[in-house]
Design a protein around this motif. Structure first.
Motif, PDB file in Angstrom:
ATOM      1  N   ALA A 170      40.354  53.570  41.642  1.00 34.69           N
ATOM      2  CA  ALA A 170      40.317  52.469  42.602  1.00 34.69           C
ATOM      3  C   ALA A 170      39.176  51.503  42.296  1.00 34.69           C
ATOM      4  N   ASP A 171      37.985  52.045  42.042  1.00 35.89           N
ATOM      5  CA  ASP A 171      36.835  51.183  41.739  1.00 35.89           C
ATOM      6  C   ASP A 171      37.094  50.337  40.501  1.00 35.89           C
ATOM      7  N   ASP A 172      37.605  50.964  39.447  1.00 32.78           N
ATOM      8  CA  ASP A 172      37.832  50.236  38.204  1.00 32.78           C
ATOM      9  C   ASP A 172      38.966  49.224  38.349  1.00 32.78           C
ATOM     10  N   ALA A 173      39.986  49.554  39.140  1.00 34.48           N
ATOM     11  CA  ALA A 173      41.079  48.606  39.351  1.00 34.48           C
ATOM     12  C   ALA A 173      40.595  47.372  40.107  1.00 34.48           C
ATOM     13  N   LEU A 174      39.721  47.580  41.096  1.00 37.95           N
ATOM     14  CA  LEU A 174      39.190  46.433  41.839  1.00 37.95           C
ATOM     15  C   LEU A 174      38.284  45.588  40.953  1.00 37.95           C
ATOM     16  N   ALA A 175      37.495  46.259  40.106  1.00 41.80           N
ATOM     17  CA  ALA A 175      36.660  45.506  39.169  1.00 41.80           C
ATOM     18  C   ALA A 175      37.529  44.696  38.209  1.00 41.80           C
ATOM     19  N   GLN A 176      38.642  45.291  37.788  1.00 45.54           N
ATOM     20  CA  GLN A 176      39.552  44.574  36.887  1.00 45.54           C
ATOM     21  C   GLN A 176      40.200  43.383  37.591  1.00 45.54           C
ATOM     22  N   GLU A 177      40.466  43.530  38.900  1.00 43.82           N
ATOM     23  CA  GLU A 177      41.042  42.418  39.652  1.00 43.82           C
ATOM     24  C   GLU A 177      40.094  41.224  39.674  1.00 43.82           C
ATOM     25  N   ILE A 178      38.803  41.502  39.855  1.00 46.95           N
ATOM     26  CA  ILE A 178      37.814  40.419  39.861  1.00 46.95           C
ATOM     27  C   ILE A 178      37.787  39.732  38.495  1.00 46.95           C
ATOM     28  N   GLU A 179      37.813  40.553  37.448  1.00 48.75           N
ATOM     29  CA  GLU A 179      37.818  40.004  36.086  1.00 48.75           C
ATOM     30  C   GLU A 179      39.071  39.186  35.829  1.00 48.75           C
ATOM     31  N   ASP A 180      40.227  39.711  36.241  1.00 50.02           N
ATOM     32  CA  ASP A 180      41.483  38.997  36.021  1.00 50.02           C
ATOM     33  C   ASP A 180      41.522  37.678  36.785  1.00 50.02           C
ATOM     34  N   ALA A 181      40.923  37.675  37.992  1.00 49.09           N
ATOM     35  CA  ALA A 181      40.884  36.432  38.761  1.00 49.09           C
ATOM     36  C   ALA A 181      40.049  35.373  38.042  1.00 49.09           C
ATOM     37  N   TRP A 182      38.932  35.790  37.411  1.00 51.47           N
ATOM     38  CA  TRP A 182      38.088  34.845  36.671  1.00 51.47           C
ATOM     39  C   TRP A 182      38.824  34.331  35.443  1.00 51.47           C
ATOM     40  N   ILE A 183      39.521  35.226  34.750  1.00 46.86           N
ATOM     41  CA  ILE A 183      40.313  34.819  33.584  1.00 46.86           C
ATOM     42  C   ILE A 183      41.377  33.812  33.991  1.00 46.86           C
ATOM     43  N   ALA A 184      42.030  34.070  35.138  1.00 47.78           N
ATOM     44  CA  ALA A 184      43.063  33.139  35.609  1.00 47.78           C
ATOM     45  C   ALA A 184      42.490  31.756  35.865  1.00 47.78           C
ATOM     46  N   GLU A 185      41.272  31.699  36.374  1.00 43.48           N
ATOM     47  CA  GLU A 185      40.626  30.405  36.601  1.00 43.48           C
ATOM     48  C   GLU A 185      40.421  29.658  35.279  1.00 43.48           C
ATOM     49  N   GLN A 186      40.046  30.409  34.238  1.00 43.56           N
ATOM     50  CA  GLN A 186      39.825  29.765  32.942  1.00 43.56           C
ATOM     51  C   GLN A 186      41.144  29.278  32.340  1.00 43.56           C
ATOM     52  N   VAL A 187      42.182  30.071  32.478  1.00 40.34           N
ATOM     53  CA  VAL A 187      43.488  29.655  31.970  1.00 40.34           C
ATOM     54  C   VAL A 187      43.974  28.415  32.716  1.00 40.34           C
ATOM     55  N   ALA A 188      43.764  28.417  34.052  1.00 44.96           N
ATOM     56  CA  ALA A 188      44.165  27.255  34.845  1.00 44.96           C
ATOM     57  C   ALA A 188      43.390  26.010  34.447  1.00 44.96           C
ATOM     58  N   ALA A 189      42.178  26.222  33.935  1.00 39.01           N
ATOM     59  CA  ALA A 189      41.361  25.079  33.504  1.00 39.01           C
ATOM     60  C   ALA A 189      41.754  24.580  32.124  1.00 39.01           C
TER      61      ALA A 189
END
Length: 484
Positions: free
Chosen positions: A437-456
């Motif tokens: 659970a901890d690692d999945a939530l950490a990955q979600e934060i990372e994936d959200a940041w990556i999505a921001e970069q792709v959107a940019a």
């Protein structure tokens, strides 16, 4: 007193007993006992050969004095002629055989001792009666009618709505906490009194001795006695008294549950895969409530393929399916092995209502669901292969619960952690759940940041997944580096 025309007994009526059972009824419910079950003080009751769970229940018995038909609550007590002691004996080995009617489990010869003396109902306050029970001289039950969920007069008024209560009819008004198993040689004594009334009227002690029978039941003419840990627990009053080990403590704390509710199954399954777990998916199921998510510990139920003789012995009465839904705990998810067969229902609206009332977090079945729309309206999240109108008895025999099963190609053990959302349902071993659970939530934060970069406008090469350069940028932007 003469033999009564009718004996009507209530299922649950004392708050202490309801709390012990973990369920409190909103209204009284009843069953009949045959007049041939009446016994007298000083008599015996036989525990049949091949059985183990004969239990006593000290109760207050009301004897109707004048006919009562559609009487008001205010007038109901005036139709009670006498009060006395009763022992509502029951054989839990046969409890599952009659679908709750208690015909055989409560109807045996001598299973309703009454007496020995009658108390004039006009001389006592129905709200101030006391019932006590002793086994071999040890006090086991001690409660008063102040502890009733339903006042005694209500039982009379309620029953009179449906049929005429005639003089001599007996109403058994329920037992408080403390009922338990008795064995051959035990002597049970029940007394009802009114300690605050003038003269402290008493029924005297109703005495019954348990004997051992030697004639077994005949399988060729009827179903045989059977017990499981649920019946043992309810007969004895607790798992401890029944000699059973304590139920396993759930590995799902409120904090972990919150994390798993936030983490998507896709992220959780990715973390499981990183740890070498590739068989965590319950395949082929989808939610009856779009957008719903379930998190809970598994309570398992196993169906085996239909066979006529096995369904005759295991399909009817209080079968494994009903027992599982009756015993599901708050926050648990019933996981059903239906061998991937979607051509019959594995639950319907009544069982869904029971699961919801028990606080279940949901149901997962690799079979079908009957009353699909009604189950959805109940609001219980169910992941299944879809709707099917067939009732039990077409493809499956309810066989066992709380055992290791296979559901949708995944092995599920009792206590495993189940998570389901729009992407499907996964099984998480409890020992891995916190870290996953901890690692999945950490990955979600990372994936959200990556999505921001792709959107940019950044290309995904090197960004998803992060290479060393992008990792450095991510850690700097989010403060997640080793030196932060």
């Amino acid at each position: 007193m003469t033999r009564p025309g009718k004996i009507i007994a209530i299922h649950l009526s004392y708050a202490s007993r309801a709390d012990q059972r973990g369920r409190r009824p909103a209204a009284p419910s009843y069953f009949f006992k045959p007049a041939s079950s009446v016994g007298v003080s000083g008599g015996t009751v036989e525990r049949p050969a091949g059985t183990e769970l004969l239990a006593f229940e000290g109760e207050i018995a009301l004897v109707i004095g004048t006919p009562a038909r559609r009487v008001s609550l205010d007038d109901a007590w005036s139709h009670v002629g006498w009060v006395t002691a009763s022992n509502d004996l029951g054989l839990y080995d046969l409890r599952a055989n009659d679908k709750g009617s208690n015909v055989r489990s409560k109807g045996g010869d001598g299973y309703t001792p009454l007496g020995p003396e009658l108390i004039d109902a006009r001389t006592v306050d129905p709200a101030a009666l006391r019932v006590r029970a002793w086994v071999n001289g040890d006090l086991r039950q001690d409660d008063t009618t102040a502890g009733l969920i339903f006042p005694l007069a209500q039982l009379v008024a309620d029953l009179s709505q449906h049929f005429t209560l005639e003089p001599g009819d007996v109403i058994l008004t329920g037992t408080p906490a403390g009922s338990s198993v008795i064995v051959p040689g035990d002597v049970v004594e029940i007394e009802v009194d009114a300690p605050d009334a003038e003269g402290s009227p008493s029924s005297g002690r109703l005495v019954t001795t348990v004997t051992q029978g030697d004639v077994p039941f005949d399988a060729e003419v009827g179903s045989l006695p059977a017990v499981d840990d649920l019946q043992r627990t309810e007969a004895w009053g607790s798992r401890e008294d029944a000699g059973l080990p304590p139920e396993a403590t759930s590995a799902l704390s409120p904090e972990l549950r919150a994390k798993l509710m936030e983490a998507p199954t896709a992220g959780l399954s990715s973390q499981l895969r990183k740890r070498g777990h590739h068989s965590c998916f319950i395949d082929g199921v989808s939610a009856n409530l779009p957008g719903s998510k379930i998190v809970g510990t598994a309570k398992t139920l196993r169906f085996v393929p239909f066979r006529e003789d096995l369904f005759a012995s295991h399909g009817g009465g209080y079968n494994a399916q009903k027992r599982a839904f009756d015993a599901v705990g708050e926050g648990e998810i019933i996981v059903i092995e239906a061998r991937g067969d979607a051509t019959t229902g594995t639950l319907g609206d009544i069982l869904a209502l029971r699961a919801r009332a028990r606080g279940a977090a949901g149901v997962v079945t690799d079979g079908g669901v009957r009353d699909f729309d009604a189950v959805a309206e109940i609001g219980l999240p169910v992941f299944s292969q879809g709707a099917h109108p067939s009732v039990l008895g077409r493809r499956h025999v309810p066989w066992d619960s709380d055992v290791t099963i296979s559901c949708g190609g995944a092995t599920v053990q009792p206590g495993d952690i189940i998570v389901g959302d729009g992407d499907g349902v996964i099984v998480i071993p409890p020992s891995l759940a916190e870290q996953v659970a901890d690692d999945a939530l950490a990955q979600e934060i990372e994936d959200a940041w990556i999505a921001e970069q792709v959107a940019a406008g950044h290309p995904v090469d090197g960004l998803f997944p992060l290479n060393a350069a992008w990792r450095e940028k991510y850690e700097a932007a989010t403060g997640t580096g080793a030196g932060s």
